[in-house]
Design an enzyme around this catalytic site. Structure first.
Site, PDB file in Angstrom:
ATOM      1  CB  CYS A  72      -0.991  -0.048   1.157  1.00 20.03           C
ATOM      2  SG  CYS A  72      -2.314   1.176   0.982  1.00 20.03           S
TER       3      CYS A  72
ATOM      4  CG  HIS B  85      -4.273  -3.622   2.430  1.00 26.85           C
ATOM      5  ND1 HIS B  85      -3.306  -3.202   3.307  1.00 26.85           N
ATOM      6  CD2 HIS B  85      -4.796  -2.498   1.889  1.00 26.85           C
ATOM      7  CE1 HIS B  85      -3.257  -1.889   3.333  1.00 26.85           C
ATOM      8  NE2 HIS B  85      -4.165  -1.433   2.466  1.00 26.85           N
TER       9      HIS B  85
ATOM     10  CD  GLU C 103      -2.340  -6.490   4.836  1.00 23.21           C
ATOM     11  OE1 GLU C 103      -1.736  -6.798   3.797  1.00 23.21           O
ATOM     12  OE2 GLU C 103      -2.612  -5.307   5.143  1.00 23.21           O
TER      13      GLU C 103
END
Lengths: 206, 253
Positions: A86, A186, A188
């Site tokens: 990001c 993202h 994750e």
């Protein structure tokens, strides 16, 4: 679910931008050896570096103020696998219109700019990747896979772009050049696709 | 293409997922961590956990439940209920939330939105608005729908966005738990005046309701609870129906 038991000393750089728990949790799940650190010395001795970050580009000022910028840049320039997530990916470019007073690393040409006014901003949600051949980070990731985004500024498509996403126009979703990797989304928070991408990063050889 | 999000909501009371009708008459629907994992596997794009009695009981969010739910959840996870100040938000992020939802506290002190956004980014701040039709308009209610505020929901949504909210989670109290469909008028009125994403909530009963709120309500995301928990609607099946109606969704997941 993707699982593995990769031993890898990864430093997640904590420069005060937002919440890094989710990134650590995903690497923990993959069995990687990770440490969240504010210490330049720990970044300097890590095998791999992850620069996460959400929020405003000015948060990257935290890198400059803490002495982390040099250790991160030295690590990346010395050939250590580096992953920017990001804001951490945007930092690889020259800068961002969001905070023109802060310089990016300038590893990739161009600046991050806002989305065209034809679309709502921020860009929040799951969008698809158009993947170029030969990406190491996206190995085994299916074409047009969905990943989770939340951002107001976008990086241009450059020679190092290995995946692009369409929102108003095409922007860089993934950049790769040698040991340097960056993802605007993202991983994750991108379910099994994201975990596979992080696993691929864990498996990149120095 | 950016897809429309389907969000599974866990209303949690005393550590258990519950579901009521128009905010009362609660029914047990299981363990929060189990429910969240199951919804993620079924194709939910996000999970929202609301501690529905935190504000009315004047206590903080159940951090252990948040932490247990977040541990193996690799999709966006929003937590709301009982967040009154920056320190409460910090604790909830620390426990594993990606975003926090604030409702009563934001109405009381709109500057809280900016304070949390300055520390964690706007993308992490969801302002939840519970609205009920009143005298031809929509009035904001707080404290889990128990207290009227006299405020107009559309004006409040604009103000919240201007204060730095990253998303608006808009619940129609009239439709909550009724399965009569989302309030598309309310959703559109808000979605058309803010540039941030709007999550429609309250009233989901069928796939057609989701199609309607995306098309006519201009929603960016739609949230439901009971139809998912009690197996009335499988998220994968719902997404296939949305796809057939040309609503872009993340599928296969």
């Amino acid at each position: 679910m993707i699982a593995s038991t990769i031993a890898s000393k990864i430093a997640i750089v904590d420069y005060g931008a937002g919440n890094l728990n989710s990134v650590k949790k995903a690497f923990d799940y993959l069995g990687a050896e990770v440490v969240v650190t504010t210490q330049p010395e720990i970044v300097a001795t890590a095998e791999k570096i992850v620069l996460p970050g959400v929020g405003h580009f000015s948060a990257l000022g935290g890198l400059d103020n803490t002495g982390l910028r040099d250790s991160v840049l030295q690590g990346a320039n010395s050939g250590k696998p580096f992953l920017g997530i990001c804001l951490g990916m945007q930092w690889l470019f020259e800068g961002s219109d969001e905070a023109p007073e802060f310089a990016g690393a300038g590893i990739f040409a161009g600046r991050c700019r806002p989305f065209p006014s034809s679309v709502k901003s921020p860009h929040v949600g799951w969008n698809s990747l158009t993947v170029r051949e030969g990406s190491r980070l996206l190995r085994n990731v299916a074409p047009e896979s969905f990943v989770y985004y939340t951002h107001s500024f976008q990086a241009p498509v450059v020679a190092a772009t290995t995946a692009a996403t369409e929102y108003g126009a095409q922007f860089s979703a993934v950049v790769e050049q040698g040991n340097i990797f960056g993802v605007q989304f993202h991983p994750e928070k991108s379910w099994t696709v994201g975990l596979l991408i992080l696993k691929n990063f864990c498996e990149v050889k120095c | 293409m950016l897809t429309k999000r389907i969000i599974a909501c866990l209303d949690v009371d005393d550590g258990r997922v519950v579901k009521g009708v128009q905010f009362v008459n609660l029914r047990d629907a299981g363990d929060p961590a189990d429910c969240a994992a199951a919804h993620a596997r079924d194709g939910a794009d996000e999970i929202v956990l609301l501690d529905i009695t935190a504000t009315s009981d004047k206590r903080n969010t159940m951090l252990d439940v948040v932490s247990r739910t977040a541990r193996c959840l690799f999709i966006p996870f929003t937590v709301g209920g009982g967040i009154r100040e920056l320190a409460d938000a910090e604790a909830v992020f620390e426990a594993g939330a990606d975003k926090i939802a604030i409702n009563s506290a934001a109405v009381k002190d709109p500057s809280l939105i900016g304070k949390i956004a300055a520390r964690f980014g706007s993308q992490a701040v969801v302002v939840a608005i519970d609205a009920r039709r009143m005298n031809g308009g929509f009035e904001v209610f707080v404290a889990g729908g128990r207290t009227p505020t006299g405020r107009d929901a559309i004006l409040w949504a604009r103000e919240a966005a201007a204060c730095g909210a990253g998303e608006i989670m808009l619940t129609s109290m009239d439709r909550d738990g009724t399965k009569a469909g989302f309030d598309c008028d309310l959703t559109r009125l808000v979605a058309d005046v803010v540039s941030i994403p709007v999550i429609a909530s309250g009233g989901a009963g069928s796939a057609q309701d989701f199609i309607d709120v995306f098309r006519d309500g201009h929603a960016d995301a739609a949230l439901a609870a009971s139809i998912f928990h009690f197996g009335l609607e499988n998220i994968g099946q719902l997404k296939r129906e949305l796809q057939a109606a040309n609503v872009p969704v993340r599928w296969p997941c």
